[in-house]
Design a protein around this motif. Sequence first.
Motif, short mmCIF file in Angstrom:
data_model
loop_
_atom_site.label_atom_id
_atom_site.label_comp_id
_atom_site.label_asym_id
_atom_site.label_seq_id
_atom_site.Cartn_x
_atom_site.Cartn_y
_atom_site.Cartn_z
N LYS A 203 0.83 -1.19 0.00
CA LYS A 203 0.00 0.00 0.00
C LYS A 203 0.88 1.25 0.00
O LYS A 203 1.90 1.29 0.68
CB LYS A 203 -0.91 0.03 1.24
CG LYS A 203 -1.75 -1.23 1.41
CD LYS A 203 -2.75 -1.41 0.28
CE LYS A 203 -3.62 -2.63 0.51
NZ LYS A 203 -4.59 -2.84 -0.58
N GLY A 227 1.96 -2.77 -6.30
CA GLY A 227 2.14 -1.55 -5.54
C GLY A 227 3.59 -1.10 -5.61
O GLY A 227 4.37 -1.57 -6.44
N ASP A 304 -4.73 -2.75 -11.68
CA ASP A 304 -5.47 -1.55 -11.30
C ASP A 304 -4.58 -0.62 -10.47
O ASP A 304 -4.14 -0.99 -9.39
CB ASP A 304 -6.72 -1.94 -10.50
CG ASP A 304 -7.61 -0.74 -10.23
OD1 ASP A 304 -7.54 0.23 -11.00
OD2 ASP A 304 -8.37 -0.79 -9.25
N GLY A 305 -4.29 0.57 -11.02
CA GLY A 305 -3.45 1.54 -10.31
C GLY A 305 -2.00 1.53 -10.71
O GLY A 305 -1.20 2.27 -10.12
N ARG A 308 -0.65 5.00 -11.81
CA ARG A 308 -0.45 5.88 -10.66
C ARG A 308 0.84 5.52 -9.92
O ARG A 308 1.62 6.40 -9.53
CB ARG A 308 -1.65 5.78 -9.72
CG ARG A 308 -1.55 6.66 -8.47
CD ARG A 308 -2.59 6.29 -7.43
NE ARG A 308 -2.41 4.94 -6.93
CZ ARG A 308 -3.28 3.95 -7.10
NH1 ARG A 308 -4.39 4.15 -7.77
NH2 ARG A 308 -3.03 2.75 -6.61
N ASP A 309 1.07 4.23 -9.73
CA ASP A 309 2.27 3.78 -9.03
C ASP A 309 3.54 4.14 -9.82
O ASP A 309 4.56 4.53 -9.23
CB ASP A 309 2.21 2.27 -8.80
CG ASP A 309 1.13 1.88 -7.80
OD1 ASP A 309 0.71 2.76 -7.02
OD2 ASP A 309 0.73 0.71 -7.80
N GLU A 312 4.16 7.84 -9.37
CA GLU A 312 4.62 8.14 -8.01
C GLU A 312 6.08 7.78 -7.81
O GLU A 312 6.81 8.45 -7.08
CB GLU A 312 3.74 7.39 -7.00
CG GLU A 312 4.10 7.66 -5.55
CD GLU A 312 3.21 6.89 -4.58
OE1 GLU A 312 3.52 6.86 -3.38
OE2 GLU A 312 2.20 6.32 -5.05
#
Length: 358
Positions: A203, A227, A304-305, A308-309, A312
């Motif tokens: 996370k 993640g 999913d995501g 974004r990861d 970041e």
Amino acid sequence: MEEQAPPPPLPTTTTETLDAATQRKHAAMLDRLSNLQQSRLLSHKPSPIDTPPSFESTQSFLSRFSTTKLAIESDLARIRQSPSDPNPIPDPKSQLQSLSLSIAGLEKFVAENSYFLPSYEVRTCLKSISDLKQTLDHVTSLVIPKKKFSFKSKPTKKGPIAPTSPTQTESRNTEPTKVGSFKVPDLPGFRSKESEVLTKVFKGGGLDEIGEFTVSDLVDCEVRLLGCLRALFVHRLRNCRVYVGPVFGSVLIEEVEGCVFVLASHQIRIHRATLNDFYLRVRSRPIIEDSCGVRFAPYCLRYDGVERDLEESNLNEETGNWANVDDFRWLKAVQSPNWAVLPESERISAVEILNPDT
């Protein structure tokens, strides 16, 4: 109007006579130079360096490789039957050590000659070497079984037991353990598994939740690390598939064979890898050492995501460095034979993980 008669031909001059004589001398000189060059070519015997690798040299390599491989297989079979033989081998341990050196020498022989061999032959030879290593490990376990470990009773001083938190289910001792050429910390991770699907979701939102992770001693496993991570250490994997989200720091990989890796990181270093495919997105040039038969392609993980990861972790831009590999054991100016770009026809289009728990 009277027609003018054409001018009479000019008489031959001394200059034209000299030009003709010069041309004859020049032609004679060219003939002499041509004959001299021809004689030099006939007398020159090309060295192996001058002569490009030919089909005969490939056949010679394969013949020598096959002979050595058969000899090792024969010795392994003889040692395997030794315990039931009326005249067993007196020192099987030294014999197995000698065979281990022979296999290493055969692997070096392939690496040194792979620059002229067809890629198919290189991968076939490396696969044969991999099989020899597995057979050697199996015979060693049969002939020289591991000693059984037992505890000895010793008086100990009892002290106060420190309370543990219910969340402390994974070891977080960060004292580094020396493994091969890397210092691998004793971190949370997946260890000593076979034929399992192993999933961990990291996370975002704080250093405590963006961890360091270790993956070691796995066989025929699928690893999903989704993640953002801070660092990843990979050691002793065989026939595994490893899918990893963005890594803020570095990825260190050692002793892997027959695996597929999909990784995104700022730095990736690979040591002693054989017959692996790497799908990478990396900020710096990947580094390989003591590796052979490794191939590279662009990152292709989807979950999913992931975008974004990647953003970041500052890995949202494709740098193309996946194809700019530095081989620290290859110092020649020509392309290293130990790695190659994975042909598009052999690449997996994408790895999509819809539900991390499945």
